[in-house]
Design an enzyme around this catalytic site. Structure first.
Site, PDB file in Angstrom:
ATOM      1  N   ASP A 347       0.677  -1.274  -0.194  1.00  0.00           N
ATOM      2  CA  ASP A 347      -0.031  -0.047  -0.116  1.00  0.00           C
ATOM      3  C   ASP A 347       0.920   1.065  -0.034  1.00  0.00           C
ATOM      4  O   ASP A 347       0.608   2.104  -0.782  1.00  0.00           O
ATOM      5  CB  ASP A 347      -0.981   0.043   1.136  1.00  0.00           C
ATOM      6  CG  ASP A 347      -2.160   0.734   0.973  1.00  0.00           C
ATOM      7  OD1 ASP A 347      -2.567   1.056  -0.303  1.00  0.00           O
ATOM      8  OD2 ASP A 347      -2.765   1.034   1.909  1.00  0.00           O
ATOM      9  N   ASP A 426      -9.283  -2.179   2.236  1.00  0.00           N
ATOM     10  CA  ASP A 426      -8.909  -1.534   3.748  1.00  0.00           C
ATOM     11  C   ASP A 426      -9.855  -2.080   4.693  1.00  0.00           C
ATOM     12  O   ASP A 426      -9.995  -1.947   6.115  1.00  0.00           O
ATOM     13  CB  ASP A 426      -9.047   0.009   3.759  1.00  0.00           C
ATOM     14  CG  ASP A 426      -7.977   0.682   2.777  1.00  0.00           C
ATOM     15  OD1 ASP A 426      -6.999   0.000   2.863  1.00  0.00           O
ATOM     16  OD2 ASP A 426      -8.405   1.305   2.017  1.00  0.00           O
TER      17      ASP A 426
END
Length: 542
Positions: A347, A426
């Protein structure tokens, strides 16, 4: 189904927010009021932030002219008015200087194409003293139909609030999905123990509907595939986006069916079966399948209508995430640490590092999330592009985010719908750890579900921290940068405090060995130990 999930997961971590230098064209004549979008350059045009401070100007329609010169222009009637002209043939600064020399107090440039932040050479900025803004030509036509006898206009740009209540709803949806998904995974584990189903046979497949990640090599291959998928999407977005859309329709319809079917079973809803040629068909399953397929098809057809389709996308997205957390299982805390840590690096790298590697200075994650034709801030963050039609997109967006419309961004919502968004990844990635914690509670017979509750609360805290940093910095954040440390550290500290770290780290492997050896240590015979081992395996500890 598991294959669909593994293909789509690399794109779930993509998210961003769109904002820009948008304002409002306030049109009125007596009690009737209309408001439209305008785009301006704050370093060039001084526009009031409130309607009460904005100067009321009579509207002057010159949309039959491009205003590139003052020939055949009578400056008398134009003095003190807001002049509307067509976009094109010459640059913005030339139009503005002609309007200014003619006595106009503001210049509205009507555009049939996307509205972009008006710009000019630095030397031209000081020559223009009147406000200059771009408006949609279709909006001016609408205003002239509503006010055929003339109208007054005001230009103002209310600042977007730093906090929007849509973030609270997004937080509630994410926490709800993680909590329910983790609870479902643990409940399924408890049902397997009660039913006495066997554990996995060493190949990571717990049953026909579940896929377990049980080895570091599998995790490395899993993350490597995610990196490859994201890079492929960056270079071949125009074609691959449709593959992702089809995958999402299939996977979300299947996920919604599984969720609704499990929910109806849990509440005791009966099934009516029909028999035909020795084959039995469940009427409930047929009806649920029809509903789920219909919803997925509706989303696929109207996916670019931002006025309402976000409701259906969020519904399908919640079902997708819940089914993912039920289907994909992590066998121990070691695998959780490896997977979440690698995805954290993934990420951060694709958000913060790739801008130094791409030609346009844009991160690969943001570019893929927004799509190559997306509007929003460009380059230095001060330029903005607004589509000619606010409710239809000329580009395809990836269906990998939860979206909630912003409530208070008035100017931005007039120009194009604004959303607070959070990537499915997420939700899913930390949710896998929450699900493991609940399954560990089941293995350890923790009636208070201490690991599950603590990890779910840690996820909530991490997401709140993500939003706080995002609001403070006014830029999108890689949420895993905050969620992974919060959830992993909370689970680790709790296991240490309860002196169960060895069991928590080893997971299913520790449990099976520990249970099979216990009769031997207590003096039982070998046959008894073997029976205990077999019985333990039949309880479905996997």
């Amino acid at each position: 189904m598991a294959g669909f999930l593994l293909i789509v997961l690399p794109l779930m971590l993509c998210y961003s927010q769109v904002c820009g230098q948008e304002g409002i064209l306030h049109v009125s004549n007596g009690s009737t009021v209309r408001e439209y979008c305008l785009v301006f350059n704050s370093s060039w045009s001084n526009i009031s932030q409130t309607l009460s401070q904005a100067q009321s100007l009579p509207f002057m329609n010159l949309t039959s002219s491009f205003l590139c010169d003052a020939a055949h222009l009578d400056p008398g009637p134009l003095k003190g008015g807001a002049l509307a002209v067509l976009r094109g043939l010459c640059d913005f600064s030339q139009k503005a200087q002609v309007a200014q020399n003619s006595g106009a107090s503001a210049l509205l440039i009507a555009s049939n194409s996307s509205l972009v932040t008006p710009s000019a050479n630095e030397t031209e900025y000081s020559k223009v003293k009147i406000p200059l803004a771009l408006v949609r030509y279709r909006d001016l036509l609408d205003a002239m139909q509503v006010f055929p006898d003339g109208m007054d206009v005001r230009l103002y740009a209310p600042p977007a609030p730093r906090f929007d209540a849509s973030i609270v709803l997004l937080l509630m949806i994410a926490v709800f999905t993680v909590a329910v998904g983790g609870f479902w995974s643990g409940a399924a584990e408890k049902c397997k123990q009660t039913a006495g189903s066997p554990t996995d046979g060493g190949d990571g497949q717990t049953d026909s509907s579940e896929l377990a990640l049980y080895s570091p090599l599998k995790v490395l291959l899993f993350v490597a595939m995610m990196c490859v998928m994201l890079v492929l999407m960056y270079f071949f977005y125009v074609w691959l986006v449709y593959v992702i859309i089809v995958i999402f329709c299939l996977a979300s319809a299947t996920a919604l069916f599984n969720c609704l079917d499990s929910l109806m079973t849990a509440v005791g809803c009966g099934t009516l079966s029909l028999s035909c040629r020795e084959k039995t068909v469940s009427v409930r399953s047929l009806l649920l399948a029809a509903v789920c397929i219909t919803l997925a098809v509706i989303w696929g057809v109207y996916r670019n209508d931002d006025r309402w389709i976000w409701i259906l996308q969020d519904l399908l997205g919640v079902a997708f995430c819940l089914n993912f957390l039920k289907t994909i299982t992590l066998s121990n805390f070691k695998i959780c640490v490896i997977l979440l840590s690698l995805l954290l690096l993934y990420d951060v790298f694709f958000v913060f590092i790739t801008p130094f590697l791409t030609p346009n200075g844009e991160s690969i994650m943001v570019q893929v999330a927004l799509g190559p034709g997306a509007g929003g801030r460009k380059g230095d963050g001060r330029a903005v592009e607004v589509p000619a039609d606010p409710y239809s997109s000329s580009y395809e967006k990836l269906p990998v985010v939860m979206r909630i419309p912003q409530f208070f961004a008035l100017a931005q919502n007039l120009c194009m719908p604004q959303f607070s968004i959070l990537g499915y990844g997420d939700i899913i990635v930390p949710g896998l750890l929450v699900a493991y914690c609940h399954r560990f509670d089941v293995w350890m017979n923790n009636s208070n579900k201490i690991y599950y509750i603590s990890c779910a609360l840690a996820y909530c805290v991490g997401l709140v921290l993500t939003f706080v940093v995002m609001l403070a910095s006014q830029m999108g954040q890689p949420a895993l940068l905050y969620l992974v440390p919060c959830t992993l550290l909370t689970s680790f500290i709790l296991a240490c405090a309860r002196k169960e770290l060895r069991q928590f780290w080893a997971g299913t492997t520790y449990q099976v060995l520990d249970e099979s050896r216990r009769p031997l240590l207590s003096g039982g015979d070998v046959d008894h130990a073997s029976g205990a081992s077999t019985n333990t395996q039949q309880k479905g500890i996997c």
